[in-house]
Design an enzyme around this catalytic site. Sequence first.
Site, mmCIF file in Angstrom:
data_model
loop_
_atom_site.group_PDB
_atom_site.id
_atom_site.type_symbol
_atom_site.label_atom_id
_atom_site.label_comp_id
_atom_site.label_asym_id
_atom_site.label_seq_id
_atom_site.Cartn_x
_atom_site.Cartn_y
_atom_site.Cartn_z
ATOM 1 N N LYS A 57 -5.289 -6.787 5.799
ATOM 2 C CA LYS A 57 -4.844 -6.656 7.089
ATOM 3 C C LYS A 57 -6.117 -5.878 7.966
ATOM 4 O O LYS A 57 -6.504 -6.327 8.848
ATOM 5 C CB LYS A 57 -3.678 -5.689 7.292
ATOM 6 C CG LYS A 57 -2.486 -6.251 7.070
ATOM 7 C CD LYS A 57 -1.381 -5.504 7.220
ATOM 8 C CE LYS A 57 0.210 -6.237 7.065
ATOM 9 N NZ LYS A 57 1.224 -5.590 7.997
ATOM 10 N N TYR A 94 11.678 -2.758 2.488
ATOM 11 C CA TYR A 94 12.848 -3.476 2.429
ATOM 12 C C TYR A 94 13.191 -3.963 1.142
ATOM 13 O O TYR A 94 14.085 -4.663 0.788
ATOM 14 C CB TYR A 94 12.982 -4.545 3.423
ATOM 15 C CG TYR A 94 11.798 -5.606 3.198
ATOM 16 C CD1 TYR A 94 10.478 -5.365 3.805
ATOM 17 C CD2 TYR A 94 11.938 -6.581 2.419
ATOM 18 C CE1 TYR A 94 9.603 -6.308 3.636
ATOM 19 C CE2 TYR A 94 10.703 -7.609 2.012
ATOM 20 C CZ TYR A 94 9.533 -7.549 2.919
ATOM 21 O OH TYR A 94 8.497 -8.287 2.558
ATOM 22 N N ILE A 113 10.776 1.636 6.681
ATOM 23 C CA ILE A 113 10.146 0.258 6.763
ATOM 24 C C ILE A 113 10.042 -0.328 5.564
ATOM 25 O O ILE A 113 9.634 -1.592 5.670
ATOM 26 C CB ILE A 113 8.849 0.578 7.317
ATOM 27 C CG1 ILE A 113 7.583 1.240 6.615
ATOM 28 C CG2 ILE A 113 8.781 1.316 8.657
ATOM 29 C CD1 ILE A 113 6.094 1.060 7.216
ATOM 30 N N ASP A 155 3.553 -5.931 14.193
ATOM 31 C CA ASP A 155 4.411 -5.238 13.277
ATOM 32 C C ASP A 155 5.141 -4.043 14.137
ATOM 33 O O ASP A 155 6.086 -3.823 13.681
ATOM 34 C CB ASP A 155 3.531 -4.425 12.220
ATOM 35 C CG ASP A 155 3.067 -5.408 10.996
ATOM 36 O OD1 ASP A 155 3.415 -6.400 10.937
ATOM 37 O OD2 ASP A 155 1.983 -4.935 10.327
ATOM 38 N N THR A 177 -1.136 -10.055 4.736
ATOM 39 C CA THR A 177 -0.654 -8.823 3.861
ATOM 40 C C THR A 177 -1.372 -8.423 3.066
ATOM 41 O O THR A 177 -2.724 -8.534 3.082
ATOM 42 C CB THR A 177 0.849 -9.184 3.454
ATOM 43 O OG1 THR A 177 1.753 -8.027 2.751
ATOM 44 C CG2 THR A 177 0.699 -10.208 2.200
ATOM 45 N N SER A 236 6.456 -12.162 -1.279
ATOM 46 C CA SER A 236 6.455 -12.227 -0.136
ATOM 47 C C SER A 236 7.989 -12.908 0.553
ATOM 48 O O SER A 236 8.105 -13.971 -0.122
ATOM 49 C CB SER A 236 5.538 -12.946 0.879
ATOM 50 O OG SER A 236 5.897 -12.865 2.048
ATOM 51 N N ALA A 286 1.001 8.051 6.476
ATOM 52 C CA ALA A 286 0.024 7.808 7.618
ATOM 53 C C ALA A 286 -0.945 6.461 7.116
ATOM 54 O O ALA A 286 -2.118 6.600 7.403
ATOM 55 C CB ALA A 286 -0.805 8.980 7.985
ATOM 56 N N GLY A 287 -0.245 5.413 6.441
ATOM 57 C CA GLY A 287 -0.886 4.295 6.312
ATOM 58 C C GLY A 287 -1.025 3.494 7.152
ATOM 59 O O GLY A 287 -0.683 3.560 8.397
ATOM 60 N N GLY A 288 -0.988 2.114 6.812
ATOM 61 C CA GLY A 288 -1.257 0.984 7.969
ATOM 62 C C GLY A 288 0.174 0.913 8.803
ATOM 63 O O GLY A 288 0.406 0.673 9.775
HETATM 64 P P1 ATR Z 1 0.874 0.778 4.115
HETATM 65 O O1 ATR Z 1 -0.318 -0.017 4.581
HETATM 66 O O2 ATR Z 1 2.015 -0.156 3.123
HETATM 67 O O3 ATR Z 1 1.314 2.021 5.091
HETATM 68 P P2 ATR Z 1 -0.839 2.733 2.573
HETATM 69 O O4 ATR Z 1 -2.135 2.662 3.619
HETATM 70 O O5 ATR Z 1 -1.404 2.458 1.133
HETATM 71 O O6 ATR Z 1 0.092 1.676 2.926
HETATM 72 O O7 ATR Z 1 -0.118 4.098 2.997
HETATM 73 C C1 ATR Z 1 0.574 4.696 1.950
HETATM 74 C C2 ATR Z 1 1.495 5.769 2.434
HETATM 75 O O8 ATR Z 1 2.304 6.309 1.481
HETATM 76 C C3 ATR Z 1 0.375 6.813 2.811
HETATM 77 O O9 ATR Z 1 0.902 7.610 3.885
HETATM 78 C C4 ATR Z 1 0.496 7.705 1.567
HETATM 79 O O10 ATR Z 1 0.029 8.772 1.684
HETATM 80 P P3 ATR Z 1 -1.620 9.334 1.750
HETATM 81 O O11 ATR Z 1 -2.192 8.924 2.756
HETATM 82 O O12 ATR Z 1 -1.924 10.849 1.243
HETATM 83 O O13 ATR Z 1 -2.146 8.455 0.283
HETATM 84 C C5 ATR Z 1 1.798 7.432 1.188
HETATM 85 N N1 ATR Z 1 2.216 7.905 -0.309
HETATM 86 C C6 ATR Z 1 1.587 6.987 -1.370
HETATM 87 N N2 ATR Z 1 2.190 7.791 -2.335
HETATM 88 C C7 ATR Z 1 2.561 8.935 -2.170
HETATM 89 C C8 ATR Z 1 3.075 10.134 -2.873
HETATM 90 N N3 ATR Z 1 3.187 10.084 -4.232
HETATM 91 N N4 ATR Z 1 3.614 11.287 -2.245
HETATM 92 C C9 ATR Z 1 3.460 11.125 -1.002
HETATM 93 N N5 ATR Z 1 2.875 10.133 0.058
HETATM 94 C C10 ATR Z 1 2.400 9.083 -0.688
#
Ligand code: ATR
Length: 283
Positions: free
Chosen positions: A71, A225, A223, A108, A67, A20, A135-137
Amino acid sequence: MSDPKRFLLAAVMGWPVMHSRSPLMHNYWFDKLELAGAYVPLAIEPGKLGPALRALHPLGFSGCNLTIPHKEDAMAIVDEVDEVAKAIGAISCVVVRSDGSLFGTNNDWFGFINNLKQEQPGWRADAGPIAVIGAGGGSRAVCYGLMREGATEIRLVNRTRERAEAIANEVGGPIAVLPWEARHDALDGVAMAVNTTSQGMVGQAALDLRLDRLPNTALAADIIYIPLETPYLAAARARGNPTINGLGMLLHQGRPAWKMWFGIEPEVTTELHERMQRSILGH
Ligand code: ATR
């Protein structure tokens, strides 16, 4: 306002946490503002978040950031979750109140939006359609921030469609969920395209996204870095698009945290930005 006789304490809890860059940023502010205090990384195993958060008050901490992977779990632990954290579904910042109770919020979205405003002064959420990939966090905070700023159309695409639908339902507003296969075409006519997936992060494959439909004037944002320039941003820059990386989002989310912990809102200066960049580049 903070008590000048008190040593100010805040932390980031994560697992892992040593990567971090938050301590560098917050300790820069303690130095600049000539305040006695420290911001420390706390490696908290999954499952130990409850006792760790409850220890903040007796140890004299004003609060902490959370983190990965804490979360979402924090939602069930703190005493009060504000509407922002509820809408985003995650807590990024915990405030310890004077009676020892814990308040959870999420900064965030503020970091994402205020970085855009600082780096691209003419930026407006309603300038045109916005494509959000992932569509993750991170995506939840980005979509919430864009809606709050008055976005008129968000095209949301994610490999797992259900997660995008959940965001559209929970955040509300004009969010249209498109299938993953439509991601390249979703860039047609947008004012901005944001990568919120983990693709392009150090150690991960590049985001599989063709930019031929992206208008030349569209802002390409990420997003992530680490690295500072993902393959997606490099490709956008090569074709002349303005770009914005994820470092500023991290920097700006720290401002409201300080306001809540210590009663002071620090500035994101060029010097701080450069110091963080040097740290990420490894020198
Ligand atoms: P964060 O909280 O950092 O956003 P997360 O909740 O694990 O992390 O979300 C990761 C994102 O990257 C999700 O949108 C994930 O898609 P899925 O919901 O289908 O898992 C996307 N992601 C991770 N690996 C991927 C890949 N190989 N191709 C496309 N999208 C991917």
